[in-house]
Design an enzyme around this catalytic site. Structure first.
Site, PDB file in Angstrom:
ATOM      1  N   CYS A  98     -26.712   1.688 -64.716  1.00  0.00           N
ATOM      2  CA  CYS A  98     -25.630   2.155 -65.589  1.00  0.00           C
ATOM      3  C   CYS A  98     -26.115   2.230 -67.045  1.00  0.00           C
ATOM      4  CB  CYS A  98     -24.416   1.253 -65.397  1.00  0.00           C
ATOM      5  SG  CYS A  98     -22.889   2.060 -65.851  1.00  0.00           S
ATOM      6  N   HIS A 189     -23.491   0.359 -60.058  1.00  0.00           N
ATOM      7  CA  HIS A 189     -23.825  -1.073 -60.112  1.00  0.00           C
ATOM      8  C   HIS A 189     -24.114  -1.594 -58.700  1.00  0.00           C
ATOM      9  CE1 HIS A 189     -22.473  -2.149 -64.294  1.00  0.00           C
ATOM     10  NE2 HIS A 189     -21.941  -0.949 -64.173  1.00  0.00           N
ATOM     11  N   GLU A 191     -25.377  -4.384 -57.955  1.00  0.00           N
ATOM     12  CA  GLU A 191     -25.302  -5.852 -57.936  1.00  0.00           C
ATOM     13  C   GLU A 191     -23.897  -6.352 -57.620  1.00  0.00           C
ATOM     14  OE1 GLU A 191     -25.164  -3.941 -60.495  1.00  0.00           O
ATOM     15  OE2 GLU A 191     -24.016  -4.834 -62.122  1.00  0.00           O
TER      16      GLU A 191
HETATM   17  N1  GLN Z   1     -20.743   3.584 -70.703  1.00  0.00           N
HETATM   18  C1  GLN Z   1     -21.770   2.630 -70.890  1.00  0.00           C
HETATM   19  C2  GLN Z   1     -22.884   3.168 -71.772  1.00  0.00           C
HETATM   20  O1  GLN Z   1     -23.053   4.338 -71.925  1.00  0.00           O
HETATM   21  C3  GLN Z   1     -22.344   2.178 -69.571  1.00  0.00           C
HETATM   22  C4  GLN Z   1     -21.295   1.445 -68.764  1.00  0.00           C
HETATM   23  C5  GLN Z   1     -21.869   0.450 -67.814  1.00  0.00           C
HETATM   24  O2  GLN Z   1     -23.011   0.042 -67.931  1.00  0.00           O
HETATM   25  N2  GLN Z   1     -21.071  -0.024 -66.891  1.00  0.00           N
HETATM   26  O3  GLN Z   1     -23.576   2.379 -72.318  1.00  0.00           O
END
Ligand code: GLN
Length: 218
Positions: A98, A189, A191
């Site tokens: 992410c 994610h 995890e």
């Molecule tokens: N929207 C976040 C970003 O761009 C990422 C969100 C997340 O890691 N769950 O940093």
């Protein structure tokens, strides 16, 4: 309780082959604890990397989800970036989830890239806001036939894949996981579920620590 607040604790046999590995979770900001738990469930050692010096001790690194702007600002401020480049250039694997994917992308739409290690273009917050978070069954061929349940929390997507980067997963045709050499990244994610297959896949990369290496841009 929402699904993304739950860490399931299904017992999965730890693999002896990973017991000599020590994998770091970048603990600047974000969801690192669940990654460390997943790594330990796989049978590997896990270490919260709170200081740049700890990067020299690990056989691979996970950059967790969180807020990529915060992780990159503090990462630069505290001097983590050079150590991350050294780790990758030494052939150790880097796994970004992410916000971690955003950190690793060579291109980020509308802003400067951060580490610029993985040949993808990232679009931040591509599925909308926090309340638009969702989970989805993904087909990830490198993990075998069973679908992988990915949690998407204000997730980025990959809008282009170039260089040697390979697509590992798509959702409705949109790329949400990619790998280039020793750099692996997912929009979602892994995890937050019991399914340890992606962490195991990453640990296999760590066992092959001497495979061809990614390099920072000149
Ligand atoms: N929207 C976040 C970003 O761009 C990422 C969100 C997340 O890691 N769950 O940093």
């Amino acid at each position: 309780m929402a699904w993304y607040e739950v860490k399931n604790s299904g017992a999965v046999a730890a693999d002896d082959r990973y017991k000599h590995l020590k994998i770091g979770g970048l603990a600047i900001q974000g969801a690192v604890a669940e990654h460390l738990q997943s790594l330990e469930s796989c049978g590997a050692g896990a270490l919260a990397v709170r200081k740049p010096s700890a990067l020299a001790e690990v056989d691979g690194l996970i950059i967790p989800g969180g807020e990529s702007t915060t992780i990159s600002r503090l990462g630069r401020l505290y001097g983590f970036m050079e150590g991350i480049y050294h780790l990758v250039e030494a052939g150790k694997p880097l796994f970004g989830t992410c916000a971690g994917l955003v950190m690793m992308a060579r291109e980020v739409e509308g802003q400067q890239p951060v580490l610029a290690l993985l040949s993808i273009t990232a679009r931040r917050n591509a599925f909308g806001r926090q309340r638009e978070s969702f989970e989805a069954d993904l087909d990830i061929p490198v993990l075998g036939g069973e679908p992988f349940c990915g949690g998407f929390i204000r997730a980025p997507v990959v809008t282009s894949v170039f260089g040697e980067a390979q697509v590992l997963a798509r959702i409705n045709g949109i790329v949400v996981a990619a790998r280039e050499r020793n750099c692996l990244a997912t929009s979602f994610h892994p995890e937050l579920t019991d399914d340890l297959r992606l962490h195991r896949y990453f640990l296999e990369m760590a066992l092959l620590g001497s495979a061809p290496k990614a390099a920072r841009q000149p």
